[in-house]
Design a protein around this motif. Structure first.
Motif, PDB file in Angstrom:
ATOM      1  N   GLN A  44      -7.437   0.237  -0.639  1.00 54.49           N
ATOM      2  CA  GLN A  44      -7.629  -1.071  -0.002  1.00 54.49           C
ATOM      3  C   GLN A  44      -8.857  -0.789   1.085  1.00 54.49           C
ATOM      4  O   GLN A  44      -9.531  -1.560   1.184  1.00 54.49           O
ATOM      5  CB  GLN A  44      -6.382  -1.284   0.767  1.00 54.49           C
ATOM      6  N   ASP A  77      -5.373  -1.524  -5.213  1.00 53.39           N
ATOM      7  CA  ASP A  77      -4.932  -2.119  -3.797  1.00 53.39           C
ATOM      8  C   ASP A  77      -5.897  -3.175  -3.092  1.00 53.39           C
ATOM      9  O   ASP A  77      -6.824  -2.980  -2.719  1.00 53.39           O
ATOM     10  CB  ASP A  77      -4.671  -0.799  -2.861  1.00 53.39           C
ATOM     11  N   THR A 127       0.742  -1.145   0.005  1.00 56.64           N
ATOM     12  CA  THR A 127      -0.021   0.030   0.090  1.00 56.64           C
ATOM     13  C   THR A 127       0.838   1.160   0.073  1.00 56.64           C
ATOM     14  O   THR A 127       0.661   2.293  -0.538  1.00 56.64           O
ATOM     15  CB  THR A 127      -0.806  -0.093   1.213  1.00 56.64           C
TER      16      THR A 127
HETATM   17 MG   LIG Z   1      -1.926  -2.741   1.942  1.00 58.16          MG
END
Ligand SMILES: [Mg+2]
Ligand SMILES: Nc1ncnc2c1ncn2[C@@H]1O[C@H](COP(=O)(O)OP(=O)(O)OP(=O)(O)O)[C@@H](O)[C@H]1O
Lengths: 262, 301
Positions: A122, A198, A78
């Motif tokens: 994410q 992500d 990330t």
């Molecule tokens: Mg991550």
């Protein structure tokens, strides 16, 4: 605005020209030249204050390429993505977005970068007081192109991600998979040059993850650069049948190519 | 400058889409409207007070400063001679526009309330009064007193300064207090809007993060807040101002006796001055919100 660059040694005049050109690409939404690198990391290091999380990371995303980013949880996937859309600045090395050094970009430039880089986060966040369709067209709204959403494009996109019948729902009413698809639709509505996803299949079942993957492959076939962070090896294998994808792995703070022909 | 004008235009033209990206905030909005209205109401009174006090200070200052009285206190047989002598001195005194002795009838009229209409003025050692009208520059009372003392032993100059000065000072102070109140009210509006804007920005931190992530510029986000607070401050203050003006219009008439109270209000074009109140309130909100928003946004990535 300063324009830093290393690697190539440029004479002064040349350097200015290079700098102005890359900023023009960015600001005026010009198409990236064929073969030019859309996102480039060069010897990048990053640390959140403790020890270094990433070091000596170099990466080039050419237009139309398809990449996976894997690595154990906490490896920095990330973080690397955030470096790729200007949410973080490298502690060392260079990050160039559309040819422009991120350190030379002001806050407005970063906003423009985000219109050209579609990101599926994410932890997807929406505006919970707006309907799903308004959330998906939000990038158009904030860039003063709200009227573009009125054309058939939004409906087509909603259909493409299979959310037509959820258009008027509010985001908290969506299931995990529906959220992921809405996030993907929002990431691509501006027709960005690059899509960074992500863990796009983080909380969906196998079937849904296959569907999302197909959408990403389709985008790639339309010429978009795609980078997917995931620890789902099955997803990577499934992709192999359709497109040529490079798999990058973060381990021990470095990035390694995990198999060019996967 | 270009950004400023665009921002100002955005406040009034607006963008329905842009308005919706920040969720509506019913209660805070009403509080801001109410506070702006209350402040405007107070500002109207402060304005009325300052303007009225200013008028009084000017009028008293001017009227009283431009007249003086000389009393000739002398035995009956010397009174006429000393009066003439004093008038001659006054003729050659700088700062005297005109001077004349009051006639018997005028003095009788002055004294009538105390002694009745049948007073025999010649028989009484009542002082003779000389009314002096000063020029714009005014006369020098100390110099005149010296000359009178030398030539007219019975003359006493009363230039009203003794009792005029404190009145004028009080009125001027009142005017100053009125203006200070207006400055304080303006500052309070700025403080209140800043607090409200900070609260709104904090409450919408998540919204702002999402907007930044999808490519909104700081100006775009700031504008959504600026527009809201400017319009609230403008309309709230407009309502408060109208109520304030209505209250001033409806002030009961205190009659002849209450010169100051009757004077409290607006006169002539001063009735237009309260129109500035909502504009000022809107301008204060515009800048306060803009500053708060830009500072806050810089802290976010
Ligand atoms: Mg991550
Ligand atoms: N804002 C932050 N401040 C400090 N440390 C952070 C911050 N964000 C992430 N980290 C730390 O950096 C490391 C890498 O985080 P990152 O989110 O990049 O990992 P990841 O590879 O995406 O993990 P996952 O697969 O679980 O999503 C983690 O140890 C995390 O705790």
């Amino acid at each position: 605005m300063s324009c830093l660059h290393t690697g190539k040694v440029l004479s002064e005049g040349e350097g200015d020209k290079w700098c102005i050109e890359s900023q023009a690409v960015l600001r005026h939404n010009r198409p990236v030249k064929k073969g030019a690198i859309v996102i480039e990391l060069e010897n990048v290091a990053y640390s959140y204050g403790g020890g270094e999380l990433l070091s000596e990371v170099s990466l080039k995303l050419a237009p139309g390429s398809f990449h996976f980013l894997t690595g154990p949880s906490g490896a920095g996937k990330t973080t690397l993505m955030k470096l790729c859309y200007g949410a973080l600045l490298p502690t060392a090395g260079y990050v160039r977005l559309f040819g422009a050094d991120v350190r030379g970009l002001d806050r407005d430039d970063i906003a423009i970068v985000r219109r050209r880089v579609g990101v599926v986060h994410q932890d997807v966040k929406f505006l919970d007081h707006l309907a799903v369709s308004d959330n998906i067209s939000l990038p158009l709204t904030v860039s003063g192109r709200a009227e573009d959403a009125a054309g058939g494009d939004l409906d087509e996109l909603m259909n493409w991600v299979g959310l037509t019948n959820r258009a008027d729902a509010l985001p908290p009413e969506l299931s995990g998979g529906e959220r992921q698809r809405a996030a993907l639709a929002r990431a691509v509505i501006m027709s960005p040059d690059v899509v960074l996803a992500d863990e796009p299949t983080g909380n969906v079942d196998w079937e849904m993850s296959q569907r999302l993957l197909r959408l990403l492959i389709e985008l790639n076939k339309m010429g978009k650069t795609v980078l997917i962070a995931t620890h789902d090896l099955g997803l990577i294998r499934a992709t192999k049948a359709h497109v040529q994808a490079r798999v990058l792995r973060i381990s021990n703070r470095r990035i390694q190519l995990a198999g060019a022909d996967l | 400058m270009k950004g400023f004008l665009a921002s100002l235009r955005g406040v009034f033209v607006g963008d329905r889409q842009a308005d919706r990206v920040v969720p509506p905030s019913g209660f805070t909005a009403q509080l801001t409207l109410f506070a702006a209205g209350a402040m405007a109401f107070l500002a109207v009174f402060a304005l009325a007070l300052s303007l009225a006090a200013g008028r009084l200070a000017d009028r008293w200052g001017e009227e009283l400063a431009r007249s003086a009285t000389i009393r000739i206190v002398a035995p009956l047989d010397q009174r006429a001679a000393q009066t003439d002598a004093a008038l001659r001195i006054l003729e050659t005194t700088r700062g005297v526009a005109s001077a004349r002795a009051l006639s018997d009838e005028e003095q009788q009229a002055l004294l009538a309330p105390w002694f009745g209409p049948d007073l025999a003025l010649d028989a009484l050692p009542v002082p003779r009064l000389i009314e002096v009208i000063e020029t714009q520059d005014g006369l020098d009372p100390a110099g005149l007193r010296l000359r009178l003392a030398a030539e007219v032993p019975g003359a006493v100059l009363d230039d009203h300064a003794r009792w005029r000065a404190p009145l004028v000072r009080a009125a001027a102070r009142l005017r100053l207090l009125g203006w200070i109140s207006i400055v304080l009210i303006t500052a309070a509006v700025a403080a209140m809007i800043t607090l409200a804007a900070h609260a709104a920005l904090a409450a919408n931190a998540q919204v702002i993060t999402v907007l930044r992530l999808v490519g909104a510029t700081d100006d775009y986000i700031a504008q959504a807040f600026i527009r809201r607070f400017t319009l609230r401050a403008l309309f709230g203050a407009a309502a408060g101002m109208m109520l304030g003006v209505l209250a001033v219009v409806l002030l009961p008439d205190a009659g002849e006796a209450g010169t100051f109270l009757t004077g409290l209000g607006f006169q002539g074009w001063h009735w237009l001055v309260p129109l500035v109140v909502p504009l000022l309130s809107g301008a204060v909100a515009f800048f306060a919100t803009g500053t708060a928003a830009r500072r806050r946004l810089k802290e976010l990535t």
